[in-house]
Design a protein around this motif. Structure first.
Motif, PDB file in Angstrom:
ATOM      1  N   GLU A   1       0.824  -1.206   0.000  1.00 14.70           N
ATOM      2  CA  GLU A   1       0.000   0.000   0.000  1.00 14.70           C
ATOM      3  C   GLU A   1       0.863   1.263   0.000  1.00 14.70           C
ATOM      4  O   GLU A   1       0.567   2.227  -0.703  1.00 14.70           O
ATOM      5  CB  GLU A   1      -0.934  -0.004   1.217  1.00 14.70           C
ATOM      6  CG  GLU A   1      -2.087  -0.992   1.133  1.00 14.70           C
ATOM      7  CD  GLU A   1      -3.146  -0.567   0.121  1.00 14.70           C
ATOM      8  OE1 GLU A   1      -2.952   0.433  -0.584  1.00 14.70           O
ATOM      9  OE2 GLU A   1      -4.186  -1.249   0.045  1.00 14.70           O
ATOM     10  N   ALA A   2       1.940   1.242   0.779  1.00 15.91           N
ATOM     11  CA  ALA A   2       2.812   2.417   0.822  1.00 15.91           C
ATOM     12  C   ALA A   2       3.455   2.649  -0.549  1.00 15.91           C
ATOM     13  O   ALA A   2       3.549   3.785  -1.027  1.00 15.91           O
ATOM     14  CB  ALA A   2       3.888   2.240   1.893  1.00 15.91           C
ATOM     15  N   GLY A   3       3.881   1.567  -1.180  1.00 17.16           N
ATOM     16  CA  GLY A   3       4.483   1.687  -2.497  1.00 17.16           C
ATOM     17  C   GLY A   3       3.496   2.186  -3.534  1.00 17.16           C
ATOM     18  O   GLY A   3       3.842   3.006  -4.403  1.00 17.16           O
ATOM     19  N   LEU A   4       2.246   1.722  -3.436  1.00 12.07           N
ATOM     20  CA  LEU A   4       1.221   2.161  -4.383  1.00 12.07           C
ATOM     21  C   LEU A   4       0.890   3.632  -4.192  1.00 12.07           C
ATOM     22  O   LEU A   4       0.656   4.360  -5.165  1.00 12.07           O
ATOM     23  CB  LEU A   4      -0.034   1.304  -4.226  1.00 12.07           C
ATOM     24  CG  LEU A   4       0.108  -0.169  -4.614  1.00 12.07           C
ATOM     25  CD1 LEU A   4      -1.195  -0.914  -4.347  1.00 12.07           C
ATOM     26  CD2 LEU A   4       0.512  -0.308  -6.070  1.00 12.07           C
ATOM     27  N   ASP A   5       0.879   4.089  -2.945  1.00 11.51           N
ATOM     28  CA  ASP A   5       0.646   5.520  -2.691  1.00 11.51           C
ATOM     29  C   ASP A   5       1.738   6.370  -3.329  1.00 11.51           C
ATOM     30  O   ASP A   5       1.459   7.415  -3.923  1.00 11.51           O
ATOM     31  CB  ASP A   5       0.595   5.789  -1.187  1.00 11.51           C
ATOM     32  CG  ASP A   5      -0.681   5.255  -0.539  1.00 11.51           C
ATOM     33  OD1 ASP A   5      -1.660   5.006  -1.279  1.00 11.51           O
ATOM     34  OD2 ASP A   5      -0.680   5.065   0.691  1.00 11.51           O
TER      35      ASP A   5
END
Length: 432
Positions: A264-268
């Motif tokens: 999720e952090a990478g996608l953000d």
């Protein structure tokens, strides 16, 4: 068509059991050509023995898996036997620690992906109709989708293959070897050969982990040139996208779809970079959720399959287009005027790899004109157009187009592996 005598049928029954042989019905016709018998062997040895008998008897054999792509290619010049690989449907070995799987040709893609997902893995491909398409059919038609951009084509993912040759030999390259055929990389040779060199019985694939999460975005563009500029900017950036496609049609502005996978952090972080890159365009997220399948599930990534959702096959044609990535806009700009002058409606889906799928809709004569002109224009810029679906009264329209200087080599390989022309006669490039 060679008449299959009662004596020859008894020879097939000596190899196969009674419930593995049946008369062909109208539903078994391939591009309007009717075979006489359907054989359904359940082992590689049965399949190879049946194929040898057919070859010795000079029968034409049409291999079939799930039947989802039987209409691709030219109509066969003759058809005697339909050789069904669907009963060969086992997953023979999932070496999950080594990220490889060995699977029989009749296994459906959906079944394979569900099994691999139990260990958090996938075959990183998104072919059409995975619930029906089989491993052998996918390989024979070289069918892959948007994930090709990140994970490569089938030839990059296949490690080994076993095929039954018309003389009854089970030949392998890579993986576990039954018999080596010196000088040939069978895995890559049979991929996309439309079953004209041998009947695929099993394959070994390289696997990838399933992503934790995925997120898609759609970007609007005002014209094909702007769409290409956005695509080139994305490709030149440090974005770690796994799929990138553009959608064009006769009645809507171009759309660009991009898919990310990761945490999720990478996608953000990816989303922020994308918005900064495309700040002059409208960017709209489609979905963000865990995904357990092998290919993109959001509606934008069903666009290729949606092209086949038409109610009147007699007034629709679908073609696969290949161009250099630098010519994406040029290809899209060619289609509009040609379609307008031919009085057909159109939809065009183009992946950043340079592969595209076009649907044109209208009377058969109009479709014939549009595809003929477009093929000629694409070939001028080094591209190609292969027709995957056409109306019944267009069956004489060549599916493949210009084959370049490779045809003599292709004929030589065909002559070496299938000297009698037993397998899928007339269906491939140049009447092979």
């Amino acid at each position: 068509m060679t008449r299959i005598s009662a004596t020859l049928q008894n020879h097939f029954r000596a190899v196969l059991s009674a419930n593995q042989i049946r008369p062909a019905s109208a539903a078994d016709a391939v591009c309007g050509v009717q075979p006489q018998l359907v054989l359904e062997p359940s082992t590689e040895q049965q399949l190879a023995s049946a194929l040898r008998l057919a070859d010795e008897s000079q029968l034409a054999v049409l291999p079939r898996g799930g039947g989802s792509k039987l209409g691709w290619g030219n109509a066969p010049s003759r058809a005697d036997l339909l050789l069904c690989t669907a009963p060969l449907c086992r997953i023979l070995e999932h070496a999950w620690a080594d990220l490889t799987v060995t699977v029989e040709a009749g296994c459906t893609i959906e079944t394979l992906q569900q099994t691999l997902a139990e260990h958090g893995q996938r075959l990183a491909l998104d072919p059409l109709w995975p619930e029906k398409a089989t491993v052998g059919g996918m390989l024979s038609t070289n069918d892959s989708g948007a994930l090709r951009l990140r994970f490569g084509a089938l030839r990059d993912l296949i490690l080994g293959v076993t095929i039954a040759l018309p003389d009854g030999t089970l030949a392998s390259s890579g993986g576990r070897v039954v018999k080596n055929v010196a000088g040939y990389d069978l895995s890559k040779l049979v991929t996309g050969a439309l079953g004209t060199l041998g009947v695929i019985t099993r394959a070994v694939f390289r696997l990838h982990p399933l992503p934790r999460h995925s997120r898609s975005f759609t970007i609007s563009a005002s014209n094909p040139e702007e769409a290409q500029n956005i695509i080139l900017a994305i490709q030149d950036s440090k974005l770690a996208h796994v799929a990138l496609q553009s959608q064009f049609s006769s009645d809507a502005s171009p759309l660009i779809d991009i898919l990310f996978e990761g945490t999720e952090a990478g996608l953000d972080a990816q989303a922020s970079q994308l918005r900064a890159l495309c700040k002059s365009a409208k960017s709209t997220p489609l979905q963000s959720e865990p995904r357990h399948g092998a290919g993109p599930k959001q509606c934008a990534w069903n666009a290729r399959q949606d092209l086949w959702s038409f109610s009147n096959p007699a007034e629709n044609a679908i073609a696969k287009i290949s161009v250099l990535p630098a010519d994406l806009a040029r290809a899209a700009e060619l289609i509009g005027p040609i379609a307008a002058s031919s009085r057909v409606n159109w939809k065009f889906l183009l992946h950043a790899t340079g592969l595209g799928w076009l649907r044109v809709e209208g009377p058969a004569d109009n479709l014939h004109r549009a595809l003929t002109i477009l093929r000629a224009e694409l070939e001028k810029i080094g591209g190609s157009l292969a027709v995957l679906h056409r109306p019944a009264n267009m069956q004489t329209f060549d599916a493949w187009g210009f084959s370049g200087d490779s045809l003599p080599l292709m004929r030589a390989v065909k002559s070496r592996l299938d000297p009698s022309g037993t397998l899928n006669p007339g269906r491939f490039v140049g009447g092979i």
